[in-house]
Design an enzyme around this catalytic site. Sequence first.
Site, PDB file in Angstrom:
ATOM      1  N   MET A  38     129.160   3.848  62.660  1.00 10.13           N
ATOM      2  CA  MET A  38     128.538   3.043  63.743  1.00 10.13           C
ATOM      3  C   MET A  38     129.449   1.869  64.047  1.00 10.13           C
ATOM      4  O   MET A  38     129.943   1.216  63.121  1.00 10.13           O
ATOM      5  CB  MET A  38     127.214   2.413  63.270  1.00 10.13           C
ATOM      6  CG  MET A  38     126.138   3.377  62.918  1.00 10.13           C
ATOM      7  SD  MET A  38     125.185   3.771  64.368  1.00 10.13           S
ATOM      8  CE  MET A  38     123.971   4.836  63.611  1.00 10.13           C
ATOM      9  N   THR A  39     129.613   1.603  65.334  1.00 12.51           N
ATOM     10  CA  THR A  39     130.328   0.389  65.707  1.00 12.51           C
ATOM     11  C   THR A  39     129.290  -0.714  65.914  1.00 12.51           C
ATOM     12  O   THR A  39     128.333  -0.531  66.674  1.00 12.51           O
ATOM     13  CB  THR A  39     131.115   0.616  67.010  1.00 12.51           C
ATOM     14  OG1 THR A  39     132.008   1.704  66.795  1.00 12.51           O
ATOM     15  CG2 THR A  39     131.915  -0.625  67.376  1.00 12.51           C
ATOM     16  N   LYS A  67     126.269   3.680  57.357  1.00 16.57           N
ATOM     17  CA  LYS A  67     126.189   3.749  55.890  1.00 16.57           C
ATOM     18  C   LYS A  67     127.218   4.696  55.295  1.00 16.57           C
ATOM     19  O   LYS A  67     127.842   4.395  54.268  1.00 16.57           O
ATOM     20  CB  LYS A  67     124.784   4.189  55.465  1.00 16.57           C
ATOM     21  CG  LYS A  67     123.731   3.135  55.740  1.00 16.57           C
ATOM     22  CD  LYS A  67     122.328   3.651  55.463  1.00 16.57           C
ATOM     23  CE  LYS A  67     121.278   2.675  55.952  1.00 16.57           C
ATOM     24  NZ  LYS A  67     121.329   1.369  55.305  1.00 16.57           N
ATOM     25  N   ALA A  69     130.198   5.732  56.477  1.00 14.82           N
ATOM     26  CA  ALA A  69     131.552   5.181  56.551  1.00 14.82           C
ATOM     27  C   ALA A  69     131.708   3.999  55.590  1.00 14.82           C
ATOM     28  O   ALA A  69     132.733   3.877  54.901  1.00 14.82           O
ATOM     29  CB  ALA A  69     131.850   4.747  57.983  1.00 14.82           C
ATOM     30  N   THR A 248     118.208  -0.002  43.421  1.00 17.18           N
ATOM     31  CA  THR A 248     118.879  -1.312  43.458  1.00 17.18           C
ATOM     32  C   THR A 248     117.859  -2.379  43.828  1.00 17.18           C
ATOM     33  O   THR A 248     116.934  -2.148  44.606  1.00 17.18           O
ATOM     34  CB  THR A 248     120.070  -1.320  44.441  1.00 17.18           C
ATOM     35  OG1 THR A 248     119.589  -1.061  45.767  1.00 17.18           O
ATOM     36  CG2 THR A 248     121.120  -0.284  44.073  1.00 17.18           C
ATOM     37  N   GLY A 250     118.661  -5.895  44.718  1.00 22.93           N
ATOM     38  CA  GLY A 250     119.295  -7.117  45.222  1.00 22.93           C
ATOM     39  C   GLY A 250     119.851  -7.947  44.080  1.00 22.93           C
ATOM     40  O   GLY A 250     120.552  -7.420  43.202  1.00 22.93           O
ATOM     41  N   THR A 278     124.607  -8.122  53.861  1.00 21.71           N
ATOM     42  CA  THR A 278     124.682  -6.906  54.686  1.00 21.71           C
ATOM     43  C   THR A 278     125.650  -5.915  54.039  1.00 21.71           C
ATOM     44  O   THR A 278     126.781  -6.272  53.719  1.00 21.71           O
ATOM     45  CB  THR A 278     125.211  -7.240  56.101  1.00 21.71           C
ATOM     46  OG1 THR A 278     124.635  -8.450  56.520  1.00 21.71           O
ATOM     47  CG2 THR A 278     124.906  -6.126  57.087  1.00 21.71           C
ATOM     48  N   ASP A 282     125.629  -0.356  50.282  1.00 15.27           N
ATOM     49  CA  ASP A 282     126.721   0.599  50.551  1.00 15.27           C
ATOM     50  C   ASP A 282     127.918   0.318  49.642  1.00 15.27           C
ATOM     51  O   ASP A 282     128.590   1.246  49.180  1.00 15.27           O
ATOM     52  CB  ASP A 282     127.157   0.516  52.027  1.00 15.27           C
ATOM     53  CG  ASP A 282     126.057   0.986  52.961  1.00 15.27           C
ATOM     54  OD1 ASP A 282     125.195   1.761  52.519  1.00 15.27           O
ATOM     55  OD2 ASP A 282     126.067   0.573  54.133  1.00 15.27           O
TER      56      ASP A 282
HETATM   57  P1  ADP Z   1     120.548  -2.963  50.139  1.00  7.70           P
HETATM   58  O1  ADP Z   1     121.799  -3.571  50.696  1.00  7.70           O
HETATM   59  O2  ADP Z   1     120.468  -1.485  50.344  1.00  7.70           O
HETATM   60  O3  ADP Z   1     119.293  -3.672  50.559  1.00  7.70           O
HETATM   61  P2  ADP Z   1     120.315  -4.309  47.549  1.00  7.70           P
HETATM   62  O4  ADP Z   1     119.880  -5.535  48.282  1.00  7.70           O
HETATM   63  O5  ADP Z   1     119.407  -3.791  46.495  1.00  7.70           O
HETATM   64  O6  ADP Z   1     120.649  -3.100  48.542  1.00  7.70           O
HETATM   65  O7  ADP Z   1     121.745  -4.627  46.907  1.00  7.70           O
HETATM   66  C1  ADP Z   1     122.553  -3.633  46.354  1.00  7.70           C
HETATM   67  C2  ADP Z   1     123.328  -4.227  45.195  1.00  7.70           C
HETATM   68  O8  ADP Z   1     124.109  -5.326  45.674  1.00  7.70           O
HETATM   69  C3  ADP Z   1     122.470  -4.785  44.082  1.00  7.70           C
HETATM   70  O9  ADP Z   1     122.103  -3.778  43.163  1.00  7.70           O
HETATM   71  C4  ADP Z   1     123.417  -5.812  43.478  1.00  7.70           C
HETATM   72  O10 ADP Z   1     124.370  -5.160  42.664  1.00  7.70           O
HETATM   73  C5  ADP Z   1     124.160  -6.349  44.694  1.00  7.70           C
HETATM   74  N1  ADP Z   1     123.497  -7.561  45.245  1.00  7.70           N
HETATM   75  C6  ADP Z   1     122.731  -7.634  46.349  1.00  7.70           C
HETATM   76  N2  ADP Z   1     122.293  -8.899  46.554  1.00  7.70           N
HETATM   77  C7  ADP Z   1     122.818  -9.643  45.552  1.00  7.70           C
HETATM   78  C8  ADP Z   1     122.757 -11.026  45.189  1.00  7.70           C
HETATM   79  N3  ADP Z   1     122.063 -11.918  45.910  1.00  7.70           N
HETATM   80  N4  ADP Z   1     123.418 -11.405  44.073  1.00  7.70           N
HETATM   81  C9  ADP Z   1     124.135 -10.537  43.333  1.00  7.70           C
HETATM   82  N5  ADP Z   1     124.236  -9.230  43.630  1.00  7.70           N
HETATM   83  C10 ADP Z   1     123.596  -8.782  44.715  1.00  7.70           C
END
Ligand code: ADP
Length: 335
Positions: A38-39, A67, A69, A248, A250, A278, A282
């Site tokens: 996606m662009t 996703k 790419a 995952t 975050g 963002t 991926d």
């Molecule tokens: P998505 O982008 O699909 O929403 P997540 O938010 O679960 O996925 O993030 C994917 C991975 O990125 C996490 O498992 C972690 O390794 C890393 N990550 C995301 N946000 C943070 C953050 N605030 N601090 C540290 N690592 C992060």
Amino acid sequence: MHFDRHLWVFSGPFCKSKFEFQIMTEEAFDVMVVGSCMTDLVSQAPRLPKAGETIHGHKFFIGFGGKGANQCVQAARLGAKTAMVCKVGKDFFGDNYIQNFKDSGVHTDFVGQSSDAATGAASIIVNDAGENAIVIVAGANMLLGSEELQEALPAISHAKVLVCQLEISPQTSLQALRMAQGNKVKTIFNPAPAIPDLDPDFYRASDVFCCNESEAELLTGSSVANVEEAHRASQELLKRGCGSVIITLGPQGCVVLKAQELTLKHVPAPPVTAVDTTGAGDSFIGALAFYMAHYPTMPLEEMARRANQVAGVSVQAVGTQASFPFKKDLSAELF
Ligand code: ADP
């Protein structure tokens, strides 16, 4: 004895296709991704316009996304030999995306260009409060189908890892996963964006089923807001037939559950100051694919720990692919 390589390819004893001959003589791909491009067309403005209104923005930029790419580019940046199987339009954005793959070291033999649809695009408006309005047109991504998979089959069947998501036609993703599994190629399936009533065959075709909290919530119908709930969701997803599940979380990292061991592991993320998350998922999946291809006997939770570190670097910079780290940016401990 004189040996004419090309003559042998087309008239030799086994009549292999040119590509099959190449993969017999060259190293096979570590990671192949069958997925989307996606662009991103991003405008920053003081506020989001109302219907029928024209306003002035203060910044515009074009980014590379999708996703499939994104995951492929992250794996390539860590040193994996990668190939992308996708479809773009026969237009400026398609040409530009192919150049982006080449610049990232991704093989483009299986990137098709179609005159029947435009390259997938996301028109994004971001206001000064960080809120956004987005229109995604999948375009050429939806034209990727059986024919292209058949062309890529000799390469897929020799790859170490195949990765799929849901930004192309789900039937194409499932067919690619089955092709890989039928050839004993490890599969990673990322059910994103999640769809309700996912075909149960997706679970059975996934060696590693990797999703985020909101996707896990949609698929299980239960809240996944903390490690405890993620553990419960991963047990539910594992029951549906996949080899292992990673959810995952975050800044909390991820949970890992393997079918053979049935021991749940929480793998925390490194504490970092995130500026733009963002594409973090991926980056994580691209890194996971790299580790599965390069260190096939490494425990999955160690791969997840390292993928957390890679994704943790990506959240400290702005942009999607623009924030994904290269091998040279990372600690030697990760390789
Ligand atoms: P998505 O982008 O699909 O929403 P997540 O938010 O679960 O996925 O993030 C994917 C991975 O990125 C996490 O498992 C972690 O390794 C890393 N990550 C995301 N946000 C943070 C953050 N605030 N601090 C540290 N690592 C992060």
